[in-house]
Design an enzyme around this catalytic site. Structure first.
Site, PDB file in Angstrom:
ATOM      1  N   GLY A  51      19.951   9.497  22.625  1.00 47.62           N
ATOM      2  CA  GLY A  51      20.198  10.624  23.421  1.00 47.62           C
ATOM      3  C   GLY A  51      19.406  11.802  22.933  1.00 47.62           C
ATOM      4  O   GLY A  51      17.961  11.760  22.627  1.00 47.62           O
ATOM      5  N   THR A  52      20.016  12.893  22.920  1.00 43.07           N
ATOM      6  CA  THR A  52      19.408  13.980  22.411  1.00 43.07           C
ATOM      7  C   THR A  52      18.754  14.235  21.179  1.00 43.07           C
ATOM      8  O   THR A  52      18.226  15.119  20.469  1.00 43.07           O
ATOM      9  CB  THR A  52      20.505  15.187  22.599  1.00 43.07           C
ATOM     10  OG1 THR A  52      21.317  14.969  21.611  1.00 43.07           O
ATOM     11  CG2 THR A  52      20.735  15.562  24.022  1.00 43.07           C
ATOM     12  N   LEU A  53      19.329  13.122  20.078  1.00 46.53           N
ATOM     13  CA  LEU A  53      18.524  12.845  18.689  1.00 46.53           C
ATOM     14  C   LEU A  53      17.247  12.147  18.790  1.00 46.53           C
ATOM     15  O   LEU A  53      16.615  12.060  17.734  1.00 46.53           O
ATOM     16  CB  LEU A  53      19.632  12.251  18.027  1.00 46.53           C
ATOM     17  CG  LEU A  53      20.927  12.765  17.506  1.00 46.53           C
ATOM     18  CD1 LEU A  53      22.106  12.053  16.882  1.00 46.53           C
ATOM     19  CD2 LEU A  53      20.600  14.026  16.602  1.00 46.53           C
ATOM     20  N   GLU A 112      28.711  14.895  16.579  1.00 38.12           N
ATOM     21  CA  GLU A 112      28.820  14.264  17.842  1.00 38.12           C
ATOM     22  C   GLU A 112      30.382  14.229  18.064  1.00 38.12           C
ATOM     23  O   GLU A 112      30.881  13.458  18.830  1.00 38.12           O
ATOM     24  CB  GLU A 112      28.393  12.689  17.479  1.00 38.12           C
ATOM     25  CG  GLU A 112      26.980  12.720  17.318  1.00 38.12           C
ATOM     26  CD  GLU A 112      26.128  13.391  18.377  1.00 38.12           C
ATOM     27  OE1 GLU A 112      26.719  13.703  19.484  1.00 38.12           O
ATOM     28  OE2 GLU A 112      24.724  13.366  18.138  1.00 38.12           O
TER      29      GLU A 112
END
Ligand code: PCA
Length: 189
Positions: A40-42, A114
């Site tokens: 995802g956003t990582l 997270e």
């Protein structure tokens, strides 16, 4: 019989050849690293990627790309358009992502970042590795003979029932794919 620990200890404490020095360097650099699969956003090019590579939250190193061996629903949910891989193996797609080796400090940061275990939970799952980056052959972690590597991943069972009606993606890419809702950056992130 010599234990692995006692053999490593001899090598670490008597480094007198170049291969021993290479082993010592490897153990010191990557000895306590865990493999984490991010989807995802990582990922590269996504808003939270910098945490994995800038060293401020611990040590991280890119080591490859791959797909989950099982299908999962990957949805974009909540008011900030956050990617969530729902822990429903067998539904959705084999999801694409990147593999990083992270030290304990960075792993602990990621757990907090997270909101694990409330929002996401960290699980071990199989990843089919497509690209593997270990030019000097110094990584202690490697895919098995079938190209599978067990990695940590942040997915969730604590999702809302409604999220199952959202579109399922195989690759999180709201920048390149105009159909995907854009992540909303927050001050506190
Ligand atoms: N961050 C983690 C889980 C979802 C997210 O945005 C990741 O990139 O894998």
């Amino acid at each position: 019989m010599f234990s692995l620990r006692s053999c490593l200890s001899v090598i670490v404490h008597t480094p007198n050849s170049s291969w021993q020095k290479t082993i010592v360097r490897t153990i010191k650099q990557f000895g306590k690293m865990s493999a984490v699969f991010v989807y995802g956003t990582l990922k590269r090019g996504q808003p939270n990627h910098h945490y994995l590579i800038n060293g401020t939250k611990g040590k991280g190193r890119f080591c490859g790309t791959g797909h989950t061996t099982q299908k999962f629903p990957l949805v974009i949910a909540r008011k900030y358009n956050v990617p969530f891989l729902l822990h429903l193996p067998g539904t959705g797609h084999e999801v694409a992502g990147e593999i990083y080796l992270v030290d304990d400090q960075l792993l602990q940061f990621l757990d907090e970042f997270e909101s694990c275990p409330l929002l996401y939970q960290r699980r071990t799952i199989g990843i089919r590795v497509e690209q593997w980056e270990d030019k000097d052959n110094t990584l202690l972690v490697k895919p098995d003979v079938d190209g599978i590597l067990k990695c940590f991943l942040y997915n969730t069972t604590t999702y809302e029932e409604d999220w199952l009606k959202l579109p399922y993606y195989n690759n999180y890419d709201p920048i390149g794919n105009p159909d995907q809702p854009k992540y909303v950056l927050r001050e506190d992130r």
